[in-house]
Design an enzyme around this catalytic site. Sequence first.
Site, PDB file in Angstrom:
ATOM      1  N   GLU A  56     -47.031  -8.750 -55.480  1.00 36.94           N
ATOM      2  CA  GLU A  56     -46.980  -9.945 -54.623  1.00 36.94           C
ATOM      3  C   GLU A  56     -47.372  -9.551 -53.200  1.00 36.94           C
ATOM      4  O   GLU A  56     -46.828  -8.611 -52.645  1.00 36.94           O
ATOM      5  CB  GLU A  56     -45.580 -10.560 -54.640  1.00 36.94           C
ATOM      6  CG  GLU A  56     -45.104 -11.000 -56.013  1.00 36.94           C
ATOM      7  CD  GLU A  56     -45.847 -12.209 -56.578  1.00 36.94           C
ATOM      8  OE1 GLU A  56     -46.590 -12.876 -55.837  1.00 36.94           O
ATOM      9  OE2 GLU A  56     -45.659 -12.486 -57.778  1.00 36.94           O
ATOM     10  N   CYS A 120     -36.843 -14.646 -56.521  1.00 32.10           N
ATOM     11  CA  CYS A 120     -37.749 -13.515 -56.269  1.00 32.10           C
ATOM     12  C   CYS A 120     -38.440 -13.695 -54.915  1.00 32.10           C
ATOM     13  O   CYS A 120     -38.426 -12.797 -54.074  1.00 32.10           O
ATOM     14  CB  CYS A 120     -38.784 -13.387 -57.389  1.00 32.10           C
ATOM     15  SG  CYS A 120     -38.082 -12.828 -58.959  1.00 32.10           S
TER      16      CYS A 120
END
Length: 180
Positions: A56, A120
């Site tokens: 990410e 998350c």
Amino acid sequence: ELEKLGLRDDVDLHVYEVPVEYQTVQRLIPALWKKHSPQLVVHVGVSGMATTVTLEKCGHNVGYKGLDNCRFCPGSQCCVEGGPECIDSIIDMDAVCRRVSALGLDVTVTISKDAGRYLCDFTYYTSLYQSRGRSAFVHVPPLGKPYSAEQLGRALQAIIEEMLHVLEHSEDKINCQHEH
């Protein structure tokens, strides 16, 4: 699995399980940064939708509407009131992805710019904010879908060692673009 495999000798690895709870994240992440003053924190989360190991690039501040495991959701629907909309990691995820993919591991590594506006993403943003960008987040698929714990452990080991390599070799180029 990563605890069993470890990292290179000059790295202290601390593994914590972070509950899927907004309020715990808001307390725990700053406390861990204060306790350890780490060079880098790498968060790992399971995504039922993931079919690859996903790096990410950034965390998002707003849009948190889902209830956590305590059936709680922040009233503001954000991580840090008044914080920037998005914070990028100082780690060059494209470079990490290229280099880890070139190792020939039996795991596919990809990049994402959206960790999903749930715990998350909330954890990642909180850590990025706390660390001025010195955090990373890796989404992994559930065990066995398609990777074994051993495959994921080896992939995480390679990813984290590469992130540390990238960080150490870009340290002199980093200026603090992540002001709060």
